[in-house]
Every structure is written in C-alpha cells, then in structure tokens.
Design a protein around this motif. Structure first.
Motif, PDB file in Angstrom:
ATOM      1  N   GLU A 272      22.758  77.408 -17.739  1.00 42.54           N
ATOM      2  CA  GLU A 272      21.740  76.513 -17.209  1.00 42.54           C
ATOM      3  C   GLU A 272      20.882  77.264 -16.196  1.00 42.54           C
ATOM      4  OE1 GLU A 272      21.199  73.429 -18.060  1.00 42.54           O
ATOM      5  OE2 GLU A 272      23.017  72.896 -19.173  1.00 42.54           O
ATOM      6  N   GLU A 273      19.712  76.731 -15.952  1.00 37.62           N
ATOM      7  CA  GLU A 273      18.874  77.176 -14.837  1.00 37.62           C
ATOM      8  C   GLU A 273      18.203  75.931 -14.281  1.00 37.62           C
ATOM      9  OE1 GLU A 273      15.032  80.018 -13.870  1.00 37.62           O
ATOM     10  OE2 GLU A 273      16.506  80.676 -15.362  1.00 37.62           O
ATOM     11  N   ARG A 274      18.586  75.590 -13.061  1.00 38.95           N
ATOM     12  CA  ARG A 274      18.144  74.335 -12.494  1.00 38.95           C
ATOM     13  C   ARG A 274      17.480  74.549 -11.143  1.00 38.95           C
ATOM     14  NH1 ARG A 274      18.025  70.425 -16.384  1.00 38.95           N
ATOM     15  NH2 ARG A 274      19.981  70.405 -17.564  1.00 38.95           N
TER      16      ARG A 274
ATOM     17  N   ARG B 183      20.806  79.805 -11.335  1.00 41.70           N
ATOM     18  CA  ARG B 183      21.043  80.162 -12.736  1.00 41.70           C
ATOM     19  C   ARG B 183      22.544  80.325 -12.937  1.00 41.70           C
ATOM     20  NH1 ARG B 183      17.609  85.041 -15.251  1.00 41.70           N
ATOM     21  NH2 ARG B 183      15.949  83.579 -14.646  1.00 41.70           N
TER      22      ARG B 183
ATOM     23  N   THR C  29      27.946  71.675 -16.492  1.00 37.62           N
ATOM     24  CA  THR C  29      26.856  71.279 -17.393  1.00 37.62           C
ATOM     25  C   THR C  29      25.577  70.919 -16.646  1.00 37.62           C
ATOM     26  OG1 THR C  29      27.782  69.051 -17.372  1.00 37.62           O
ATOM     27  CG2 THR C  29      28.421  70.485 -19.190  1.00 37.62           C
ATOM     28  N   TRP C  30      25.709  70.626 -15.344  1.00 35.93           N
ATOM     29  CA  TRP C  30      24.573  70.420 -14.438  1.00 35.93           C
ATOM     30  C   TRP C  30      23.630  69.317 -14.923  1.00 35.93           C
ATOM     31  CZ3 TRP C  30      24.299  73.599 -10.037  1.00 35.93           C
ATOM     32  CH2 TRP C  30      23.242  73.322  -9.194  1.00 35.93           C
ATOM     33  N   GLN C  31      24.077  68.096 -14.747  1.00 33.83           N
ATOM     34  CA  GLN C  31      23.216  66.963 -15.045  1.00 33.83           C
ATOM     35  C   GLN C  31      22.126  66.857 -13.984  1.00 33.83           C
ATOM     36  OE1 GLN C  31      23.669  65.365 -17.876  1.00 33.83           O
ATOM     37  NE2 GLN C  31      25.472  66.629 -18.312  1.00 33.83           N
TER      38      GLN C  31
END
Length: 791
Positions: A9-11, A752, A44-46
């Motif tokens: 992920e990249e948030r 990231r 999973t980074w919602q």
C-alpha cells in the motif's frame, strides 16, 4: 542481491506522523501524529483507522513521545511529553490504565522475562485445575468474592462486562511476567510490571558513577532480570556537546524475586482497579444527588429575612400545625413561592435521588469496599512473609493503615444510609402535611386518606420543625437544615454530624479505650465527610503501593559505564522530525544484547553496531559500518544491468532489528543527482568476525572517536536490498514476525508498506533467454526424431 520487496500500500495521512510501531503478533501498526493523536491501522490500510486515541487535553504538553506494544500484542502503551503513560486495548481506544509521572517520557521498551521453566512446570502440576489460569502464585479470590455490578454510564469504566476487575486491565490471561521500562529526561527510569505496577524507580542521579547524568535515551532489561542496559546522556563541562554513555546496572533483587513480583503486580492491578471503581461509583452518587433542597433552604432564608411579622419561621409553621391557621405572609410564600405543584415535584425528586444513592451504596460501595478490604488483607499476609514479599518493600504497618481507612470509609457509608433513611421518613411526613395545608388554603378537595393525621404524626412533624428550623442565621448557616445528605459529599467537616440513636457498641468503645485502640477496630470519624475519608483512603493505599518501587529501585546499582559518543545539540536536531535513534535488541537465547546507534543527525556516513555479552569476556564488541556499493559482485552478476544499483556510497537514515538474525537499515543514496532511499537487510552473523573487542573499563574514552574501532564496508554484506524509487524517506518501522515494513516519506504525511518475504522475481531478459533456449532444445529434439524416422 536486489530483492523485489512487494509493495502493499501507499497511503497519505492528514497529519504529520512522528512515531510508528508494528504489533509483534498482529497485522497492526500504531501511528502517532504531530497533533498528539494515536491511530491504529491494519496492514491492508483501510481509509478509516480501527480506532483513534484523542490527545490528552488535560495536559499542557500533548505530544506523543513513545509507543510500545505488550509482547502478546493485545495492549499498546502510549507515552506523552507531559509524563503520562496510558495503556490502550487493541479491541478499542478505551484507556484501561493510566500512570502519571513527574517528567516527560523519552522512550519505552516492553519485553517479556523468562522465568525458570522447571519451576513453572512444577507450579502447573501442583496448582488446582481451576487455578491454572493464574499461572505463578495462582489467585483464587475470584472464586469466592461476589462479582461487582457494572458502573453506570457516567463512570470512567463504563460498558464493562462482569468479568472481574483483573480483566479490566487485560491481565487475566497473563502467565509469567512482562516489564515495561519507561525512560525520562531527568535520569529517571521506571520498571512497570505488566505495564501497570511500578516495581522499581531507578534514579541514576543518586549513584556516584552517574551523578551528572541527563536524559535517559533508552533502556532494556535482560530476560533473567539480572541486568539493565541503559543508554543516556552524561552532562559534562560543555553542555552543548553532551556525552552519551552505555550504563550497565545490576538488579539482583528483581531477578531473585521475579515470581513474587508477578504475584504482587497482579494484586496491584486489582487494587488499582478497585480504587478506580470506587471513584467512579462516588462520581455516580454525586451526580445522583439533587440540590433542590438547597433551593428550598434559600427560599426559606429569604422569607425569614424579609417577613415583617414577629416570631420565627419555625413558630409560624408550628402555629399552622397546631391551629391550622397561617399568617397572610406565610400563605403568600407557600402558594406563590413553593406552590403545591412544586412541593409535590420536590417530594418525588428527593425520594428518587435518595433511593438512587441508597442503591449505589448497598450494591456497589459496600461490595467494592469489602473486596478492597479482602485484597488488602491478602497483601498484608504477603507482607508478613518478609523473605518473599516483605523484601520488595511491602510494609505491614502501611497496609494496616490502608485497611483501617477502608473500614472507616465503610462505617461512614453506613452512617450515610441511616441519614438517608431518617431524611426520607421526615420529608415524607412533613411534605404530606404541608401539601394538605396548601390544598386547604386553595380550597381544593383533599383525599381523606392523605389528610388524615394522628397525634403521633403531629408530634413527628413538630419534632422535625424544631430540629430543622432554627434562629441561627450566620455567614456559614442558613438557619434551615433540610439537606443532611449533601454535606457528606463535600471535602469539609460535616456541618451537622449525625447523632442518631444511642449505639451500645459505641458506648462500650468509649468506656474501654484499650479495645478502641485495637488494630481490629476501625476508627469512626464522626466529624468527617465521606469524600474526606475517600481522600484519606486514596492517600493510604498510594502509600502502600509506591513503597515497592522505591525499595526495589534502591537495589538497582550501576556496575559499568561505557562512553559511546559526543552529541552536538542544535536547533535543527531538536526538531520533531529528528530523533537520534538508539535501538537495543535481545535475541531469544538471552545471552547477548545488540545495540545500534548513530552519533549525529541523520543522514550520517556511519552506523555503529555493538554486541554486549552477558556471559563471556571480553563482553563488549563494536564495529563501525559504512555502506558503499550494495551487494557482492557475485550477487550483482545475477541481476540485470538495468537494476544494478548505480550509487557508490550510501548514508544511513534509520535502522531497526528485523528479527534475532537480521538488521534492517534505511539508506539514502549519496549522489548529487539521485537521492532515492534504499531498504536493506543485513545478516547479523556476517558481523561476527568484524567486531573489535573493547576493554571492560573504558571510562574516559569516547568509543566513536577511538582509532581502535574497526570500520567495515557493510554494503557488500547486505543480503537483500530494494531501491525505493521516487521516495525521499525519513524513517521506517519493520516487523520480522509479520514480514512487513513501513517507510515514512520525508514530509511525514505519506507511508509506503512493503511485504518483506516475497520471492525474488525473475528478470525479463533472463526469462526471454530461458524461453529461447527451451525453444532451441525443442527444435533439436524434433530434428533428431525426424532423422531417426528417415533411417
């Protein structure tokens, strides 16, 4: 070789991140931002975090300075610059426990200890089956004590189920012992058993070798508890150039009494939870108390001061009682100021309020008081066993004082019940009589059953008027004493102490002082309010619980001091983006302690790796690591030319221990044109023959300035690395148990995530060559088959 760590992920985040910490058991990461919030996110980074812990609005300094996970991953500790440490359950953002210290928290480390496995097995064999959940020194009190009802919605412990107080602090499933070490800016460190019980307060300034020390940067306790390794600032002649040292402390008392500490810590947690429960109950009682009687007293006082007729207000009410007639002024006051409707509403409010207070006292105050008395009695028995528990600092005398405070508090709560019962009886009779008189003044019909009064009722109302309507109007008294209950909830002496009927037991105690002074007789403080006795209870219980920390802390002594480096403090180095990192790690065998540190503001050219042996001599080894070209030439030959790292030199941004065998390092390319970050994995075993031994008595020599330290190009020792293209990194966090890493961008607002356990992807050019080779072999095979057919 370069490994294709798979990006997950990249948030982006709304506020700048200052701290990151992965859970050791779950796919969770805790993030602390610049606003003082703590966010819990999944791998999973919602878009929305699992929960958000709001900043401590009660403190002047709101910034989060440290995060630490309990070894089982079920509780997160959050430390603040104000000195507050809170424990949060993973299942929700609710605070299960909080501790307030005098100074700002610098760092925290939560680790488990290894008690003797043979002794643990013996405990399991000898303990009753139903007590095995208690682990060492099983506690069966939950089997005999009544369950406490849940607190009301106004309590700080709201929405808790009826599973016992120990479960409120997440300790019911804890077997063995784990310790949270909290470091502070002024040379102090606390060791908290299970993150709750302060079993040792170590003041390094009080010891000769570290008398001039400054902030404690970090500390780790060895699994057997025999030693603590502390990295701290040593204040010297030049305050702008502080020397940082490694201090080894001996903690033999903690090691020899680790089993007893585990038992005491759970008892501490129960007593602390009971005190919180009691405080919440008193808060609910205070909110249930109505102040409407005080308004009636104010109206009566105003009427007494303004009325023009002679005599007192009590005389006028007595005339109304005896003759059934009232003066014109009294009629006006009753019908216009009080009103019949208001009097009826007042009666319902008083009855409802007093009934609620009675229920809270009977169902909660009495139960929690008796449970607290039981737990303190057990603690008193433990303290009498000096060789096991008394040596930890438990004082039988202090515990006896706390038990006496609990007894006095329970006696006062019983007295309050009597006051409420008498007040309800008085008010019902007085309000019924006054309501009938007001209805007659308005010439309204009255139900005969309500208006009917006997001589004893008249005498009762007369006694009530004589007792509660007086001529004493002063600055502190209104002249009317309708409210007898509210005085118990003020932090001042009772204005109208309870007299009640003669009690033969109290008369006996007054006649026999030798019995009254016995330790088994709880003192009765007649003039004190309930809140005053509650404050005294808090003071005596706190005196019991803090002595252990002082006693065990004094047993921790400094053994050796090793200078590490000299730091230069600048305004830039004190910014929120820069934290001079120092990490310590103990492998599973527990015989070594690894320490990694840098001596200036990152990015830096060198990284220092130190290995401290707890069993062998020489016990201190150090190596300076620099990073040139990453990966060996053999590894580079297996990678396509397009992916070979172009940079010849790298600088260190951050480092962390991935697991017992691997060190993760975040690098930055030292190139004028390209400054991408690189994520590396360095096997610790590759440094075994690279470290240089240092003398055990190294005082006076700063290690990083010594010429004897071996400098190694660790770039060729890197086992795997991955270039993070288009990423200027600030710091990172890794988790070997979850095989993940999170890299924070330089602006602190973007993260990231990487999967660190991905198989190496085949290079496209290699795949093409393999396909061509396979095709050629297929053609040759086909030709051979054709020739055989022709023959």
């Amino acid at each position: 070789m370069q490994q294709a760590f798979r990006q997950l992920e990249e948030r982006s985040v709304s506020s700048e991140i200052v701290l990151m910490e992965w859970s050791p058991k779950m796919d969770l990461i805790a993030l602390a931002n610049k606003n003082g919030e703590v966010l819990l996110q999944r791998l999973t980074w919602q878009k929305q975090p699992i929960w958000v812990l709001s900043p401590c609005v009660d403190d002047d300094a709101k910034s989060v300075t440290a995060l630490a996970w309990r070894p089982d991953g079920k509780v997160l500790a959050v430390g603040y610059s104000s000195g507050k440490v809170v424990l949060c359950s993973v299942e929700g953002a609710g605070v299960i426990h909080s501790s307030n210290f005098r100074h700002g928290v610098r760092s925290m480390k939560w680790s488990s200890t290894s008690l003797c496995e043979k002794e643990e097995e013996e405990d399991e064999e000898t303990a009753p089956q139903e007590d095995k959940h208690g682990g060492i020194f099983p506690d069966a009190s939950d089997l005999y004590l009544p369950k406490l009802p849940p607190l009301s919605k106004h309590s700080s412990l709201k929405d808790q189920d009826d599973e016992g107080l120990e479960d409120l602090m997440q300790l019911k499933d804890q077997i063995g012992l784990n310790l949270l070490v909290v470091c502070f800016d002024n040379g102090l460190l606390y060791i908290l058993a299970f993150g709750i019980a302060p079993i040792a307060e170590v003041n390094l300034k009080s010891q000769e070798k570290t008398a001039d020390c400054g902030a404690v940067l970090g500390a780790v306790v060895t699994p057997r508890l025999y030693s603590l390794l502390v990295v701290m600032e040593a204040s010297k002649d030049k305050p702008e150039r502080k020397e940082v040292v490694l201090v080894k402390l001996s903690s033999v008392l903690l090691a020899s009494r680790s089993r007893e500490i585990a038992k005491y810590a759970k008892k501490y947690a129960k007593i602390s939870a009971l005190m919180e429960y009691l405080e919440g109950t008193l808060k609910a009682i205070t909110e249930a108390k109505e102040d409407i009687l005080l308004e009636i007293e104010a109206k009566l006082t105003k009427y007494a001061e303004q009325k023009g007729t002679e005599g007192t207000v009590g005389d006028e009410f007595l005339d109304l009682l005896v003759w059934g007639k009232a003066s014109l002024e009294l009629q006006t006051f009753l019908l216009q100021e009080l009103t019949a409707k208001g009097l009826k509403k007042l009666g319902h409010s008083v009855e409802s309020s007093y009934s609620s207070i009675q229920k809270l006292i009977l169902k909660q105050v009495h139960r929690v008081g008796k449970t607290l008395l039981f737990e303190l009695s057990e603690l008193y028995g433990m303290a009498r066993w000096y060789d096991k528990f008394g040596i930890l600092g438990l004082s039988p005398e202090a515990i006896q004082d706390a038990m006496s405070s609990v007894g006095s508090f329970l006696l006062k709560s019983n007295e309050l019940l009597q006051v409420i019962e008498n007040s309800l009886k008085n008010f019902k009779a007085f309000f019924r009589w006054l309501f009938v008189q007001m209805m007659r003044m308005m010439e309204e019909p009255v139900i005969p059953a309500v208006s009917k009064m006997y001589q004893k009722d008249i005498n009762f109302v007369a006694d009530f008027l004589e007792e509660n309507f007086s001529q004493d109007f002063s600055e502190t008294k209104s002249g009317f004493t309708l409210e007898h209950v509210g005085q118990y909830f003020k932090k001042e002496d009772l204005s109208h102490p309870f007299t009640g009927s003669s009690n033969p037991w109290l008369d006996f105690l007054e006649a026999h002082p030798e019995v009254k002074s016995s330790m088994f007789i709880f003192p009765n403080h007649r003039e004190k309010s309930l809140l005053q006795l509650h404050d005294a209870l808090i003071e005596t219980v706190s005196e019991v619980l803090i002595k252990t920390g002082h006693m065990c802390g004094q047993s921790v002594i400094v053994k050796d001091v090793y200078p590490l480096y000299k730091s230069v403090e600048t305004p830039e180095s004190l910014s929120s983006k820069y934290q001079q990192f120092m990490v310590q790690h103990i492998p599973s065998d527990g015989n070594l302690v690894y320490t990694v540190f840098i001596d200036s503001k990152p990015p830096v050219d060198s990284l220092y790796f130190m290995k401290h042996s707890l069993t062998q001599s020489p016990n201190l080894q150090l190596v300076r690591l620099q990073f040139g070209v990453l990966g060996s030439s053999l590894n580079q030959s297996t990678v396509s030319q397009s992916s070979v790292n172009r940079c010849q030199k790298h600088r260190v941004l951050d480092a962390a221990f991935y697991d017992d065998t691997t060190l993760s390092i975040l690098l930055q390319e030292a190139d004028d044109t390209v400054q991408d970050s690189v994520l590396c994995q360095l096997p610790i075993c590759s440094l075994d023959d690279k470290t240089s031994s240092l003398p055990t008595n190294s005082q006076g020599t700063v290690l990083t300035e010594s010429q004897d330290i071996l400098t190694v190009d660790a770039g060729e020792l890197v086992s795997h690395y991955h270039r993070l293209e288009n990423l200027r990194a600030l710091k990172f966090a890794v988790s070997g148990s979850r095989k993940v890493s999170s890299v924070l961008f330089l602006n602190g607002r973007r993260i990231r995530l990487f999967d660190m356990d991905t198989e190496e992807e085949e290079d496209p050019s290699t795949m093409d060559s393999s396909m061509n080779l396979t095709q050629s072999e297929s053609d040759i095979s086909q030709n051979i088959t054709t020739e055989s057919i022709d023959i």
